[in-house]
Structure formats: structure tokens, C-alpha cells
Design a protein around this motif. Structure first.
Motif, PDB file in Angstrom:
ATOM      1  N   ASN A 195       0.817  -1.221   0.000  1.00  0.00           N
ATOM      2  CA  ASN A 195       0.000   0.000   0.000  1.00  0.00           C
ATOM      3  C   ASN A 195       0.847   1.265   0.000  1.00  0.00           C
ATOM      4  OD1 ASN A 195      -2.364  -1.452   0.003  1.00  0.00           O
ATOM      5  ND2 ASN A 195      -2.662  -1.330   2.218  1.00  0.00           N
ATOM      6  N   ASP A 196       2.089   1.170   0.479  1.00  0.00           N
ATOM      7  CA  ASP A 196       2.957   2.345   0.548  1.00  0.00           C
ATOM      8  C   ASP A 196       3.503   2.742  -0.822  1.00  0.00           C
ATOM      9  OD1 ASP A 196       2.611   2.483   3.273  1.00  0.00           O
ATOM     10  OD2 ASP A 196       4.381   1.259   3.711  1.00  0.00           O
ATOM     11  N   GLY A 197       3.527   1.802  -1.765  1.00  0.00           N
ATOM     12  CA  GLY A 197       4.039   2.091  -3.108  1.00  0.00           C
ATOM     13  C   GLY A 197       3.738   0.951  -4.048  1.00  0.00           C
ATOM     14  N   PRO A 198       2.455   0.763  -4.405  1.00  0.00           N
ATOM     15  CA  PRO A 198       2.058  -0.431  -5.158  1.00  0.00           C
ATOM     16  C   PRO A 198       2.766  -0.603  -6.495  1.00  0.00           C
ATOM     17  CG  PRO A 198       0.287   1.205  -5.105  1.00  0.00           C
ATOM     18  CD  PRO A 198       1.306   1.647  -4.127  1.00  0.00           C
ATOM     19  N   MET A 199       3.017   0.476  -7.226  1.00  0.00           N
ATOM     20  CA  MET A 199       3.630   0.330  -8.549  1.00  0.00           C
ATOM     21  C   MET A 199       5.096  -0.072  -8.451  1.00  0.00           C
ATOM     22  SD  MET A 199       1.660   3.475 -10.467  1.00  0.00           S
ATOM     23  CE  MET A 199       1.489   4.437  -8.982  1.00  0.00           C
ATOM     24  N   TYR A 200       5.814   0.534  -7.529  1.00  0.00           N
ATOM     25  CA  TYR A 200       7.212   0.160  -7.291  1.00  0.00           C
ATOM     26  C   TYR A 200       7.282  -1.270  -6.766  1.00  0.00           C
ATOM     27  CZ  TYR A 200      11.959   0.506  -5.336  1.00  0.00           C
ATOM     28  OH  TYR A 200      13.281   0.305  -5.038  1.00  0.00           O
ATOM     29  N   TYR A 201       6.407  -1.597  -5.839  1.00  0.00           N
ATOM     30  CA  TYR A 201       6.331  -2.936  -5.251  1.00  0.00           C
ATOM     31  C   TYR A 201       6.108  -3.985  -6.342  1.00  0.00           C
ATOM     32  CZ  TYR A 201       4.747  -6.564  -1.933  1.00  0.00           C
ATOM     33  OH  TYR A 201       4.597  -7.716  -1.196  1.00  0.00           O
ATOM     34  N   ASP A 202       5.132  -3.732  -7.216  1.00  0.00           N
ATOM     35  CA  ASP A 202       4.808  -4.703  -8.267  1.00  0.00           C
ATOM     36  C   ASP A 202       5.943  -4.835  -9.274  1.00  0.00           C
ATOM     37  OD1 ASP A 202       2.396  -5.069  -7.038  1.00  0.00           O
ATOM     38  OD2 ASP A 202       1.240  -3.857  -8.453  1.00  0.00           O
ATOM     39  N   LEU A 203       6.618  -3.725  -9.588  1.00  0.00           N
ATOM     40  CA  LEU A 203       7.736  -3.765 -10.529  1.00  0.00           C
ATOM     41  C   LEU A 203       8.838  -4.683 -10.012  1.00  0.00           C
ATOM     42  CD1 LEU A 203       9.397  -2.662 -12.977  1.00  0.00           C
ATOM     43  CD2 LEU A 203      10.185  -0.849 -11.438  1.00  0.00           C
ATOM     44  N   VAL A 204       9.224  -4.494  -8.758  1.00  0.00           N
ATOM     45  CA  VAL A 204      10.294  -5.296  -8.176  1.00  0.00           C
ATOM     46  C   VAL A 204       9.878  -6.760  -8.039  1.00  0.00           C
ATOM     47  CG1 VAL A 204      11.666  -5.663  -6.085  1.00  0.00           C
ATOM     48  CG2 VAL A 204      11.352  -3.356  -6.981  1.00  0.00           C
ATOM     49  N   LEU A 205       8.663  -6.991  -7.550  1.00  0.00           N
ATOM     50  CA  LEU A 205       8.202  -8.371  -7.363  1.00  0.00           C
ATOM     51  C   LEU A 205       8.101  -9.119  -8.691  1.00  0.00           C
ATOM     52  CD1 LEU A 205       7.427  -9.949  -4.742  1.00  0.00           C
ATOM     53  CD2 LEU A 205       7.857  -7.507  -4.481  1.00  0.00           C
ATOM     54  N   ALA A 206       7.703  -8.415  -9.766  1.00  0.00           N
ATOM     55  CA  ALA A 206       7.624  -9.065 -11.073  1.00  0.00           C
ATOM     56  C   ALA A 206       9.010  -9.529 -11.523  1.00  0.00           C
ATOM     57  CB  ALA A 206       7.023  -8.106 -12.097  1.00  0.00           C
ATOM     58  N   GLU A 207      10.023  -8.696 -11.323  1.00  0.00           N
ATOM     59  CA  GLU A 207      11.402  -9.075 -11.682  1.00  0.00           C
ATOM     60  C   GLU A 207      11.880 -10.236 -10.822  1.00  0.00           C
ATOM     61  OE1 GLU A 207      13.753  -7.973 -14.031  1.00  0.00           O
ATOM     62  OE2 GLU A 207      11.923  -7.186 -14.936  1.00  0.00           O
ATOM     63  N   CYS A 208      11.541 -10.183  -9.531  1.00  0.00           N
ATOM     64  CA  CYS A 208      11.937 -11.273  -8.634  1.00  0.00           C
ATOM     65  C   CYS A 208      11.312 -12.589  -9.056  1.00  0.00           C
ATOM     66  CB  CYS A 208      11.550 -10.943  -7.202  1.00  0.00           C
ATOM     67  SG  CYS A 208      12.514  -9.609  -6.467  1.00  0.00           S
ATOM     68  N   ASN A 209      10.046 -12.551  -9.424  1.00  0.00           N
ATOM     69  CA  ASN A 209       9.364 -13.772  -9.864  1.00  0.00           C
ATOM     70  C   ASN A 209      10.004 -14.344 -11.112  1.00  0.00           C
ATOM     71  OD1 ASN A 209       7.530 -13.673  -7.740  1.00  0.00           O
ATOM     72  ND2 ASN A 209       6.010 -12.507  -8.911  1.00  0.00           N
ATOM     73  N   LYS A 210      10.376 -13.464 -12.050  1.00  0.00           N
ATOM     74  CA  LYS A 210      11.032 -13.929 -13.275  1.00  0.00           C
ATOM     75  C   LYS A 210      12.368 -14.582 -12.969  1.00  0.00           C
ATOM     76  CE  LYS A 210      10.942 -10.146 -15.745  1.00  0.00           C
ATOM     77  NZ  LYS A 210      11.157  -9.237 -16.912  1.00  0.00           N
ATOM     78  N   GLY A 211      13.059 -14.092 -11.953  1.00  0.00           N
ATOM     79  CA  GLY A 211      14.373 -14.631 -11.619  1.00  0.00           C
ATOM     80  C   GLY A 211      14.344 -15.744 -10.598  1.00  0.00           C
ATOM     81  N   GLY A 212      13.145 -16.148 -10.185  1.00  0.00           N
ATOM     82  CA  GLY A 212      13.039 -17.263  -9.241  1.00  0.00           C
ATOM     83  C   GLY A 212      13.346 -16.904  -7.802  1.00  0.00           C
ATOM     84  N   LEU A 213      13.077 -15.655  -7.409  1.00  0.00           N
ATOM     85  CA  LEU A 213      13.329 -15.216  -6.039  1.00  0.00           C
ATOM     86  C   LEU A 213      12.019 -14.967  -5.310  1.00  0.00           C
ATOM     87  CD1 LEU A 213      14.986 -14.089  -3.653  1.00  0.00           C
ATOM     88  CD2 LEU A 213      15.006 -11.874  -4.845  1.00  0.00           C
ATOM     89  N   ASN A 214      11.869 -15.594  -4.146  1.00  0.00           N
ATOM     90  CA  ASN A 214      10.766 -15.315  -3.244  1.00  0.00           C
ATOM     91  C   ASN A 214      11.321 -14.502  -2.076  1.00  0.00           C
ATOM     92  OD1 ASN A 214       8.680 -16.804  -4.616  1.00  0.00           O
ATOM     93  ND2 ASN A 214       9.691 -18.685  -3.911  1.00  0.00           N
ATOM     94  N   LEU A 215      10.877 -13.254  -1.958  1.00  0.00           N
ATOM     95  CA  LEU A 215      11.423 -12.380  -0.915  1.00  0.00           C
ATOM     96  C   LEU A 215      11.119 -12.918   0.482  1.00  0.00           C
ATOM     97  CD1 LEU A 215      10.784  -8.686  -2.047  1.00  0.00           C
ATOM     98  CD2 LEU A 215      12.836 -10.060  -2.290  1.00  0.00           C
ATOM     99  N   ASN A 216      12.158 -12.981   1.297  1.00  0.00           N
ATOM    100  CA  ASN A 216      12.031 -13.379   2.698  1.00  0.00           C
ATOM    101  C   ASN A 216      12.053 -12.108   3.548  1.00  0.00           C
ATOM    102  OD1 ASN A 216      12.146 -14.685   5.213  1.00  0.00           O
ATOM    103  ND2 ASN A 216      14.381 -14.878   5.114  1.00  0.00           N
ATOM    104  N   VAL A 217      10.897 -11.466   3.674  1.00  0.00           N
ATOM    105  CA  VAL A 217      10.809 -10.179   4.367  1.00  0.00           C
ATOM    106  C   VAL A 217      10.765 -10.407   5.875  1.00  0.00           C
ATOM    107  CG1 VAL A 217       9.485  -8.062   4.668  1.00  0.00           C
ATOM    108  CG2 VAL A 217       9.607  -9.146   2.412  1.00  0.00           C
TER     109      VAL A 217
END
Length: 289
Positions: A195-217
Motif C-alpha cells: 500500500n505504501d508504493g504499489p507500482m514500485y512494489y509490483d515492478l520489483v516483485l515481477a522481476e523477482c518472480n522472473k528470476g526465481g526469487l521469493n522475498l524473505n521479508v
């Protein structure tokens, strides 16, 4: 008032008429009307020239101040119409000032418009869209434009790559010569709520998904400065814009990831319908070197 002041200075109707480029009878009528309106005599008529009465001296003192105020008012009005003075409110997203482009623009504007007042409003890109819509700001520096851009003008300021911020104490990552997204699986991340930055969040997560990374927040934060502080404390790593090189703590390094191709664009946006003269002058500084 100007006629009265000139006569008081010269103590002569004829000379005042010449200086004012007014016919003397017309000048005399103006002063007579002024005296009738005030109900006092302003001049003693002498064989040669005139002299102020006591009432005239009081009026001259006040008239001089009044005319000075009028002159300042006219000058201020013209300067405001030309954008040389007046007021502008400028919004900026967290991190927008770190690349150097925005401070340069603000500096040029201040140099070329020293009499203009400028208020800076820190706000997220999403919040600035609302502030712009409600006319609470004149212009905003944002990383993301609102979905509805009707009536919005924009100017691209610069583009930045997104890199990985890591504490120097994280020897395992810092020592790697090549780094890919999949290598970061299981690594603790400092990140933020969508909610703090949905477009930036989605951009990064899309790249992570393509590269096989699941963020461990392991820790959430809101501003980039807070995220960098948490990285410095080795709580986790985070994605950050490359301009963070200018503001990161000394014990934080920025690493490039081979298969992470994400950039964000810093833009200025303003309402097309906004006719604030100061805004027009500010916009000129966006592209001036």
C-alpha cells in the motif's frame, strides 16, 4: 495625490503643471475638488506660488506614504503576473532529492526567482496525485504517475536503476563476484507494505518472480532512509535506487544483480489548467542546464 504632492514640492501651480504635462486650469480644478472633498484648505495662495497649510502638511506626509505603497503594490502585481514573485508549492517523493537533479532544479529556480516563495511538501507519489487533484500543490516530483493522466502535463527528470543494498558485514554476499536473483532466496530482506508504493512494489516483485526469487521479508519499513539504516544494522538487505550511493551509511554497499533489470523514472507533473505564473517559471527550470 500625485498632483497635490508635486505642487507641494514645487510650491507653484504653473511649474507643477509643466512637470506633470497637465494644463494649469485642469490642475487647479483637481486641487479645488480635493479641498472641497476634505473640507480644508491645503494651500495658502501667495502672490507668487503657494504654501502648504498645516492641514496640507499633514496630508503631504500621509500622501507620500500612500504613493510609496501604491508604487510597491503595482511593482508587486506586475512581478507576480510575470512569475518573478508569488508562491508555489512543490511536492517530492522520498528519494527524489538524492540524485542531485531535483536540488539542482530548486537551486536554479531560487537563483532566477529570488523574490518567489516556495514551499516544499514531502509526500509519496500516490499522495501527490491527490494533492495535485485538490490543488494543494502546484507541481510534484514523482516516480509514478496517477492512472488517470487526463489534464496532467509531465517532464522526465532522470531514470535510475534499482540495485541491492547490503551491509558490509554480510561477507557472503559482498564477496561474490556474480550475483543473480535466485542466489538471494532465504536471505533476510527489509521491505515495505504494498500500500505504501504499489507500482514500485509490483515492478520489483515481477522481476523477482522472473528470476526465481521469493522475498524473505523479516522487517517492514516505509522510507528509503529507514530501510538503509536497517540494512546498515545488518537486519536484512533491500532493493534501492542507485542514487542511494549519495546518502547510504558508510557500512552499506550497493551491488548489481545480473538478471535484475528494473528502472524507475523520476518525473515532474503538474495540472495543465494551472495558470500560476510562478509555476510557469518553475517549469522552465526543469530542462535548463
Amino acid at each position: 495625490m500625485r498632483y497635490f504632492t508635486k505642487i507641494a514640492q514645487l510650491e507653484h501651480f504653473g511649474q507643477a503643471a509643466q512637470d506633470l504635462h497637465v494644463a494649469q486650469p485642469a490642475l487647479s480644478r483637481q486641487i479645488k475638488q480635493l479641498e472641497e472633498e476634505l473640507g480644508v484648505e491645503l494651500f495658502e495662495r501667495l502672490p507668487r506660488g503657494v504654501r502648504l497649510t498645516a492641514a496640507g502638511r499633514v496630508l503631504l506626509e500621509n500622501a507620500s506614504r500612500l504613493l510609496d505603497d501604491v508604487d510597491r503594490m503595482v511593482a508587486t502585481t506586475r512581478a507576480t503576473a510575470e512569475g518573478k514573485s508569488g508562491f508555489i508549492k512543490v511536492g517530492f517523493a522520498d528519494g527524489a532529492t538524492y540524485s542531485g537533479h531535483v536540488p539542482d532544479i530548486l537551486g536554479r529556480f531560487r537563483k532566477h526567482n529570488p523574490k518567489a516563495e516556495m514551499e516544499l511538501v514531502p509526500a509519496s507519489s500516490i499522495a501527490q496525485a491527490t494533492l495535485l487533484e485538490t490543488e494543494s500543490i502546484d507541481l510534484g516530483f514523482v516516480y509514478w504517475l496517477p492512472q488517470n493522466t487526463a489534464g496532467i502535463e509531465r517532464s522526465i527528470i532522470n531514470e535510475e536503476r534499482i540495485v541491492l543494498a547490503v551491509s558490509k558485514s554480510n561477507k557472503a554476499l559482498v564477496a561474490r563476484k556474480r550475483l543473480q536473483l535466485k542466489d538471494l532466496n532465504g536471505v533476510p530482506f527489509v521491505w515495505f507494505k504494498r500500500n505504501d508504493g504499489p507500482m514500485y512494489y509490483d515492478l520489483v516483485l515481477a522481476e523477482c518472480n522472473k528470476g526465481g526469487l521469493n522475498l524473505n521479508v523479516v522487517q517492514e519499513a516505509f522510507t528509503e532512509s529507514t530501510m538503509l539504516s536497517l540494512v546498515a544494522a545488518d537486519i536484512g538487505v533491500t532493493f534501492i535506487t542507485e542514487s542511494a550511493r549519495r546518502r547510504k551509511p558508510d557500512n552499506v554497499v550497493l551491488l548489481e544483480i545480473e538478471d535484475f533489470n528494473a528502472t524507475i523514472t523520476l518525473q515532474a507533473m503538474w495540472r495543465r489548467s494551472n495558470r500560476n505564473p510562478v509555476l510557469m517559471r518553475f517549469i522552465k527550470e526543469l530542462s535548463r542546464e
